[in-house]
Design an enzyme around this catalytic site. Structure first.
Site, PDB file in Angstrom:
ATOM      1  N   GLY A  96     -10.083  -6.709  -1.325  1.00 17.62           N
ATOM      2  CA  GLY A  96      -9.736  -8.087  -1.035  1.00 17.62           C
ATOM      3  C   GLY A  96     -10.278  -9.007  -2.114  1.00 17.62           C
ATOM      4  O   GLY A  96     -10.539  -8.587  -3.254  1.00 17.62           O
TER       5      GLY A  96
ATOM      6  N   ASP B 167      -6.130 -14.835  -8.332  1.00 10.25           N
ATOM      7  CA  ASP B 167      -7.551 -15.079  -8.601  1.00 10.25           C
ATOM      8  C   ASP B 167      -7.915 -14.739 -10.037  1.00 10.25           C
ATOM      9  O   ASP B 167      -9.075 -14.861 -10.432  1.00 10.25           O
ATOM     10  CB  ASP B 167      -8.428 -14.292  -7.632  1.00 10.25           C
TER      11      ASP B 167
ATOM     12  N   HIS C 199       0.854  -1.194   0.000  1.00 13.07           N
ATOM     13  CA  HIS C 199       0.000   0.000   0.000  1.00 13.07           C
ATOM     14  C   HIS C 199       0.886   1.239   0.000  1.00 13.07           C
ATOM     15  O   HIS C 199       0.819   2.079   0.900  1.00 13.07           O
ATOM     16  CB  HIS C 199      -0.955  -0.020   1.193  1.00 13.07           C
TER      17      HIS C 199
ATOM     18  N   HIS D  82      -7.213  -9.781  -9.701  1.00  7.93           N
ATOM     19  CA  HIS D  82      -6.230  -8.810  -9.222  1.00  7.93           C
ATOM     20  C   HIS D  82      -5.054  -8.674 -10.177  1.00  7.93           C
ATOM     21  O   HIS D  82      -4.482  -7.581 -10.323  1.00  7.93           O
ATOM     22  CB  HIS D  82      -5.701  -9.218  -7.851  1.00  7.93           C
TER      23      HIS D  82
ATOM     24  N   ASP E  30      -5.789 -13.019   0.258  1.00  9.13           N
ATOM     25  CA  ASP E  30      -6.347 -11.704   0.616  1.00  9.13           C
ATOM     26  C   ASP E  30      -7.862 -11.815   0.737  1.00  9.13           C
ATOM     27  O   ASP E  30      -8.611 -10.889   0.435  1.00  9.13           O
ATOM     28  CB  ASP E  30      -5.956 -10.648  -0.424  1.00  9.13           C
TER      29      ASP E  30
END
Length: 382
Positions: free
Chosen positions: A307, A246, A193, A249, A272
């Site tokens: 997430g 996934d 982040h 992302h 996540d």
């Protein structure tokens, strides 16, 4: 109570030495006691019929599942999340918390600390509040703050040794000192982040930051004239990179690029996952922020991802079938490397004599068939 001794036979067993095509594993008192190939020894055996046998997955970045959230002060919600992910093959995990005021975080940490103490969790991961407001993702920017020494210590003390990893943005004031503080306490310092330039990330890595929190996501993008954090984190051999596989992302080509460059020694799959995982579409919360899940994708009101609803068995399968990595490479990323990162390589993360009988059975299509935790079947082979 552990199940009686058994032999899992006729499997493609993935070991640190390679794949045993006619492999067998003897399990006794919750441990792997013997691994071999060819004709299985006499004894009570389970014929796996050529299916894959891999170590139980280790997830170092997970916020919840099954409708349960680790940010709740309700221990039963945490247990629900743990149970949900175990059913999908994750036999070892960290509980990830999101940014919150320090007193609230301290309470959450203290609550989860009891689950760490009894072995339900391997530790706690603090994803915030020491993050960049410019790359806050699904964190409330009003809560974010610099990692002052006293604030970091307050959270570590609340955990009584349960905090295992802390994510921070290295451009924040006192961040390098905070990295040293974490490392001195035996805590993994992770970079994430962040809107940092390359020159701001290097000192954090030199100070001991050793993980890239979900590489690429919620960080300044890689640019050919300004490499930013990705240029450091992907290149430096001291840094392990998390990847959310996934296929939402990250594009599969990016996963392949990163995993191929970092190699099996530095690549870790994470979910996540939030409370919506395995709980269906609908409205949820991540921290205090409302999240809408549609088609399995959790997003904030502005459309930002919040997430995932990923489970490790799906991440494992995606890494092989969509990104082109080998099954042994996926085992390293989903089990062996994260276990080693947590200092648990002598307990779990591989199929070796002496380690816990944490095992996952996968079919020919790498879909989950059965899960064993400490020698006990949570779900039995079909």
């Amino acid at each position: 109570m552990n199940a009686p001794e058994s032999i899992l036979a006729g499997a493609r067993v993935v070991t640190p030495d390679g794949v045993q095509d006619r492999g067998w594993v003897r399990v006794s008192a919750g441990k792997i006691t013997e691994v071999g190939s060819g004709e299985a020894p006499a004894g009570a055996s389970v014929d796996l019929g050529g299916r894959w046998l891999v170590p139980g997955f280790v997830d170092i970045h997970c916020h919840g599942g099954g409708g349960g959230s680790f940010t709740s002060l309700d221990v039963e919600q945490a247990r629900t999340a743990i149970r949900t992910h175990r059913e999908h093959g994750t036999t070892t995990m960290l509980a990830s918390l999101v940014s919150a005021p320090l007193p609230d975080l301290a309470k959450q940490i203290s609550t989860l600390g009891d689950l760490v103490a009894d072995g339900q969790l391997a530790g706690i991961h603090l994803e915030g509040p020491f993050l960049s407001a410019a790359r806050c993702g699904a964190h409330d920017p009003a809560i974010l703050r610099a990692p002052e020494t006293a604030a970091v210590q307050q959270l570590l003390d609340a955990g009584r040794g349960a905090v295992r990893m802390v994510t921070l943005a290295p451009e924040l004031p006192n961040s390098v000192n905070a990295v040293r503080q974490l490392v001195d306490h035996g805590v993994i310092a992770a970079v994430g982040h962040t809107d940092a330039a390359l020159e701001q990330v290097v000192p954090a890595v030199e100070a001991g930051a050793s993980v890239a929190t979900h590489l690429f996501n919620a960080m300044r993008p890689l640019h050919h004239r300004e490499p930013g954090p990705i240029g450091v984190l992907l290149e430096d051999e001291r840094v392990t990179v998390e990847l959310i596989c996934d296929l939402v992302h990250l594009h599969p080509a990016i996963v392949t690029l990163a995993a191929s460059h970092a190699g099996t020694d530095r690549t870790v799959l994470v979910t996540d996952a939030i409370s919506a995982t395995a709980a269906g579409d609908g409205t949820y919360e991540l921290g205090k922020l409302p999240v809408t899940v549609t088609g399995g994708e959790p997003r904030l009101a502005d459309g930002s991802l919040a997430g995932s609803t990923l489970t490790m068995d799906v991440a494992f399968r995606n890494l092989v079938t969509a990104c082109g990595l080998t099954v042994p490479a996926a085992v390293a990323a989903a089990a062996t490397k994260p276990a080693e990162l947590l200092g648990l390589g002598d307990r779990t993360g591989a199929i070796c004599p002496g380690l816990a009988a944490d095992l996952v059975v996968l079919d020919d299509d790498l879909r989950l068939d059965a899960v064993m935790k400490d020698g006990t079947w949570l779900s039995t082979p079909a």
